[in-house]
Design an enzyme around this catalytic site. Structure first.
Site, short mmCIF file in Angstrom:
data_model
loop_
_atom_site.label_atom_id
_atom_site.label_comp_id
_atom_site.label_asym_id
_atom_site.label_seq_id
_atom_site.Cartn_x
_atom_site.Cartn_y
_atom_site.Cartn_z
N HIS A 362 -31.73 34.49 -11.17
CA HIS A 362 -30.56 33.88 -10.99
C HIS A 362 -29.94 33.84 -12.47
O HIS A 362 -28.73 33.44 -12.48
CB HIS A 362 -30.43 32.64 -10.44
N LYS A 554 -16.99 23.79 -12.35
CA LYS A 554 -18.42 24.39 -12.50
C LYS A 554 -19.09 23.63 -13.74
O LYS A 554 -18.37 23.09 -14.40
CB LYS A 554 -18.34 25.92 -12.57
N ARG A 555 -20.48 24.03 -13.68
CA ARG A 555 -21.10 23.31 -14.70
C ARG A 555 -20.69 23.89 -16.14
O ARG A 555 -19.97 24.98 -16.39
CB ARG A 555 -22.62 23.85 -14.72
N LYS A 560 -19.62 30.35 -19.49
CA LYS A 560 -18.49 30.18 -18.47
C LYS A 560 -17.22 30.04 -19.08
O LYS A 560 -16.20 30.33 -18.43
CB LYS A 560 -19.05 29.01 -17.48
N THR A 662 -20.34 31.33 -7.17
CA THR A 662 -20.31 31.24 -5.83
C THR A 662 -18.99 30.36 -5.64
O THR A 662 -18.33 30.58 -4.46
CB THR A 662 -21.37 30.68 -5.10
N LYS A 666 -15.65 30.62 -2.80
CA LYS A 666 -15.06 29.53 -1.94
C LYS A 666 -13.37 29.40 -2.23
O LYS A 666 -12.76 28.89 -1.17
CB LYS A 666 -15.75 28.17 -2.31
C1 26Q Z 1 -35.49 25.76 -16.07
C2 26Q Z 1 -36.41 25.11 -16.61
C3 26Q Z 1 -36.33 23.74 -16.85
C4 26Q Z 1 -35.49 22.97 -16.20
C5 26Q Z 1 -34.36 23.31 -15.80
C6 26Q Z 1 -34.35 24.86 -15.44
C7 26Q Z 1 -33.30 25.22 -14.48
C8 26Q Z 1 -32.73 24.70 -13.32
C9 26Q Z 1 -31.58 25.24 -12.75
C10 26Q Z 1 -32.57 26.52 -15.29
C11 26Q Z 1 -31.72 26.98 -14.24
C12 26Q Z 1 -31.06 26.32 -13.40
C13 26Q Z 1 -29.96 26.89 -12.27
C14 26Q Z 1 -29.39 28.13 -12.37
C15 26Q Z 1 -28.32 28.61 -11.60
O1 26Q Z 1 -27.61 27.59 -11.10
N1 26Q Z 1 -27.73 29.82 -11.43
C16 26Q Z 1 -27.02 30.27 -11.00
O2 26Q Z 1 -27.20 30.71 -9.73
C17 26Q Z 1 -26.36 31.03 -8.74
C18 26Q Z 1 -26.69 31.43 -7.31
O3 26Q Z 1 -27.33 32.68 -7.44
C19 26Q Z 1 -25.38 32.08 -9.34
O4 26Q Z 1 -24.29 32.28 -8.56
C20 26Q Z 1 -24.70 31.67 -10.92
O5 26Q Z 1 -24.06 32.79 -11.43
C21 26Q Z 1 -26.08 31.42 -11.49
O6 26Q Z 1 -25.57 30.91 -12.90
#
Ligand code: 26Q
Length: 816
Positions: A362, A554-555, A560, A662, A666
């Site tokens: 991702h 979004k985050r 972004k 995503t 929406k």
């Molecule tokens: C990793 C290590 C330690 C703690 C937390 C994490 C961590 C947690 C969540 C790293 C990344 C995430 C989340 C990533 C994320 O939401 N990515 C998004 O995924 C979506 C679904 O595929 C995409 O549409 C987005 O582009 C992408 O940013």
């Protein structure tokens, strides 16, 4: 009275009786004295009963037909509320509403009492939730596996414009959707050491003697598909200590020590980790990852062995999808279970592992790719570390045997990173241990091949594939926007609800119907009025529902580029001030999103938004032509209110950084127009809806890469070329928006001049021009609404049903 209405009346009466029974016997309340929350619980429990019947049928059917099982392993499931979701998919929404109305209970009100299940950070977690719903809808025998966090994503409060994190307590009033399964329980071990022993056949075996063991307890939530077609299980694990209380220690007077062990064990499922990719708290995160992987694999192997003699045919009977690298320790754990516990020879075990596992990536952001210090792995999971070394050694040996001696290639594909302290690369582990590695949009999958996985891709050219993300239309259209849904079924028939993927495009001709465009605009105005009152209530700002709602939710992350939107906001503010009687399209800029607690830049961007909002909203020369709003605590439920009310959707990441996105889908599905870069799934949206129906601007991913190669990130040139950008910089830098602390943004802006990593300045002029085109179009409502209708009409392809059908056909081999 017709037969149908008789049957319907009976259903309503039956549901009402069920709610009353639940209220009395499960909630333990008298209708006379029940609080609204008691009613919520009673209705949820009544709905749940309907699911359970389908659930058992479906489970029996899956066994009978020995359907292939799909296991979706994810540390995040960002579910939101379930009441409408369940009722709507069961076809009970109107029945339930009517049933309780006669008891004086309003479904719309009690719906708001359900807390969001926020067991995820953002897109990745929400995708997992959409996928679960689509897998049930398509009748795939799927199980989601994750952690039942006691606290989900933090609640965001604003204090003087700064983000403050508060603990989220979604379980405080219980969770009516889950079933605790105290009998489904597995031991999970950590630490200790590994000994080499010789078994009775004279074979050497590695025996892991752990230092610590906890228990994983299952909690199941049924996930119902559209029209109740089938019901799958989301199984979340809770960590418990082996013993509730260390009695010996307690009796010896060590009262605190006796519970410390319990606290340490239970901390594993205490809280969701925020996506901040920083060093802090690493160890607990790795414990979470191993904990849920280990429990899930034990559970699914047990299920397999209930139906089969051995594990040799596992890849035929089960597919395990890893949602990012977070569960990638599964590669080593599955090997350990097969080799150490089931005594399967290494090569055969490897074939089974690779045949069963598949990995979804991702992100390409280098700092977000997971690596774990070798020393930590050795201490926490000594046997797994050995297995990882072995996988690495066999792999590198086989490459050498094939004549590959290039040191750079071998270093790139190694599971161990040697240059900044020895670390295990979880991305490479997941890649090697999987038969399929997929990206989440066409552009992202293509970039995976030329960046992070370039060398591995050359060695395994068939492995990387693309599965462009999708969204469930049930939640993001039918439930979030019932008014638009009704308009669609009125024109296209009720079948639209069953096959929006194919039928939505029949809406295209209605783009030319003046009366339909007006209806479309009326829906938007309706949702905008509702959002305006939320804004009034939560931040005390009055906005004009007739203005253009320009939305970025979004985050908060630098890539972004919320900052780019803010620079435009300030430029627009300055332009209005210098020409107050100009023909400005009135705008409301809506922002929302959480920043990771330790991400200082992101938190500063939130503060800057609120600083700009205060000045702009209170400047009489602006006369309400521009309003800026930051809505706190963005979550799934707030998204459901915001998205149907958006005119303009901001999807403006630096090209090459947003894997897919995503929310872009929406918004467009609900008829918002997109202003965006050619990044992630925007590219494919552009192909589907047509470049004429979007506002595309900015550097392409290729151009961004060229800048990278040239190390060209200074903003000096862009600033001297653009008066407008320069004026914006001066104002923010000089404290126009922070009179209480005029230098609050000086360092931030100065640093940007020297190093503009995400090319905010480089894209500024192009963004301004694109926003001008937006204004022009807004002033031609016929054109605007024609485009809006076409956006909705052409979004069918982005259904997560399409995405899941592709996974099932091309990765899981699970279509029967
Ligand atoms: C990793 C290590 C330690 C703690 C937390 C994490 C961590 C947690 C969540 C790293 C990344 C995430 C989340 C990533 C994320 O939401 N990515 C998004 O995924 C979506 C679904 O595929 C995409 O549409 C987005 O582009 C992408 O940013």
């Amino acid at each position: 009275m017709t037969q149908e209405s008789n049957a319907r009346d009976a259903e309503v009466a039956e549901f009402r009786a069920a709610v009353l029974a639940k209220l009395t016997y499960s909630v333990g309340k008298d209708p006379e004295h029940a609080f609204e929350h008691d009613w919520f619980e009673a209705v949820a429990l009544a709905a749940r009963d309907h699911m359970v019947e389908h659930w058992m049928d479906h489970t029996r059917r899956a066994y009978r037909r020995s359907q292939k099982r799909v296991y979706y392993l994810s540390l995040e499931f960002l579910i939101g509320r379930l009441l409408y979701d369940s009722l709507s998919n069961l076809g009970l929404l109107d029945i339930a509403r009517e049933a309780i109305a006669e008891l004086g209970v309003d479904l719309e009100r009690i719906r708001l009492l359900e807390p969001d299940a926020a067991l995820g950070n953002g897109g990745l977690g929400r995708l997992a939730a959409c996928f679960m719903e689509s897998m049930s809808t398509l009748g795939i025998a799927a199980h989601g596996y994750g952690i039942r966090y006691e606290h989900g994503l933090f609640r965001q409060a604003l204090v003087d414009g700064w983000q403050q994190e508060q603990t989220e307590n979604w379980l405080d009033f219980g969770n009516p959707w889950e079933f605790e399964r105290p009998e489904v329980i597995y031991p999970i071990s950590f630490g200790g050491g590994v000994e080499t022993l010789t078994d009775s056949n004279g074979e050497q075996r590695q025996v892991w003697t752990p230092g610590e063991t906890v228990r994983a307890v299952a909690y199941d939530t049924p996930v119902v598909g559209w029209r109740g077609s089938s019901v799958n299980t989301l199984r979340l694990w809770r960590a418990r200590a082996l013993e509730e209380l260390h009695l010996e220690r307690f009796n010896a007077g060590d009262h605190l020590g006796a519970v410390a062990e319990v606290a340490r064990a239970e901390s594993i499922s205490r809280v969701l980790y925020p996506a901040d990719s920083t060093e802090a708290g690493q160890e607990l995160r790795l414990r979470q990852e191993y904990f849920f992987v280990c429990a899930s694999l034990q559970d699914l192997l047990r299920r397999h062995l209930n139906m089969h003699d051995n594990l040799l045919n596992l890849p035929d009977a089960a597919a395990i999808q890893l949602n990012d690298t977070h569960p990638s320790i599964a590669v080593a754990e599955l090997m350990r279970l097969l080799v150490d516990q089931h005594e399967i020879p290494w090569d055969k075990a490897w074939e089974i592992t690779v045949g069963t596992l598949a990995y979804t990536n991702h992100t390409l952001l280098p700092e977000a790719l997971e690596t774990w210090p070798v020393a930590l792995m050795e201490r926490m999971l000594p046997r797994h570390m050995q297995i990882i070394y072995l996988i690495n050694a066999y792999h590198i040996d086989s490459l050498r045997a094939q004549g590959q001696h290039d040191f750079d290639v071998l270093r790139a594909v190694s599971l161990i990173e040697e240059d900044n302290g020895r670390r295990v690369r979880m991305g490479n582990l997941a890649f090697l241990g999987s038969h399929s590695v997929n990206g989440v949009s066409a552009l992202h999958s293509k970039l995976m091949k030329s960046t992070v996985f370039a060398e591995l891709h050359k060695l395994y050219p068939q492995r990387i594939n693309n599965k462009t993300n999708g969204i469930t239309f049930r939640r993001w259209l039918f439930q979030a926007n019932p008014m638009l849904t009704r308009m669609l079924t009125d024109r296209l028939g009720e079948q639209l609800l069953d096959s929006p993927q194919t039928l939505l495009k029949n809406l295209e001709p209605f783009a030319e119907h003046e009366d339909f465009r007006q209806q479309f605009a009326a829906q938007r105005l309706h949702s905008k009025k509702a959002l305006a009152s939320i804004i009034q209530e939560r931040v005390g700002v009055t906005v004009n529902p007739e203005a253009m709602f320009d939305v970025q939710v979004k985050r908060i992350h630098e890539y972004k580029r919320q900052l780019l939107n803010l620079l435009h906001t300030v430029a627009l503010y300055q332009a209005i001030r210098s020409e107050p009687s100009g023909n400005w399209a009135p705008r409301v800029k809506v922002f929302a999103g959480k920043a990771a607690a330790s991400y200082h830049q992101a938190k500063l961007i939130i503060k800057l938004t609120n600083d700009i909002a205060r000045v702009v909203n209170n400047d009489p020369t602006v006369r309400g032509l521009l309003k800026v709003v930051f809505l706190p605590n963005y979550n799934v439920s707030l998204a459901e209110s915001i998205i149907p009310a958006a005119d303009l959707s901001e999807q403006i990441s630096t090209a090459g950084y947003e894997a897919s996105g995503t929310s872009n889908m929406k918004f467009a599905l609900n008829g918002a127009l997109t202003i965006g870069t050619l990044d992630g799934a925007n590219v494919e949206m552009c192909e589907q809806v047509g470049a004429d129906n979007m506002f595309i601007f900015g550097l392409t991913a290729q151009q961004v890469q060229a800048r990278k190669r040239a190390d060209d990130f200074g903003a000096g040139a862009a600033l001297s070329a653009s008066h407008r950008l320069n004026d914006v910089f001066q104002a923010i830098r000089g404290g126009v928006f922070s009179p209480d602390d005029p230098s609050r943004y000086s360092g931030f802006m100065d640093a940007l001049v020297g190093y503009d990593r995400f090319l905010v300045c480089a894209d500024f002029d192009a963004y301004w021009d694109a926003q001008q085109r937006v204004d022009e179009l807004w002033n031609q409502p016929d054109q605007w609404w024609r485009m809006a209708v076409l956006n909705t009409a052409r979004m069918g392809w982005f259904s997560s049903d399409r995405t899941i059908a592709e996974y099932a056909g091309e990765i899981w081999n699970a279509l029967d």
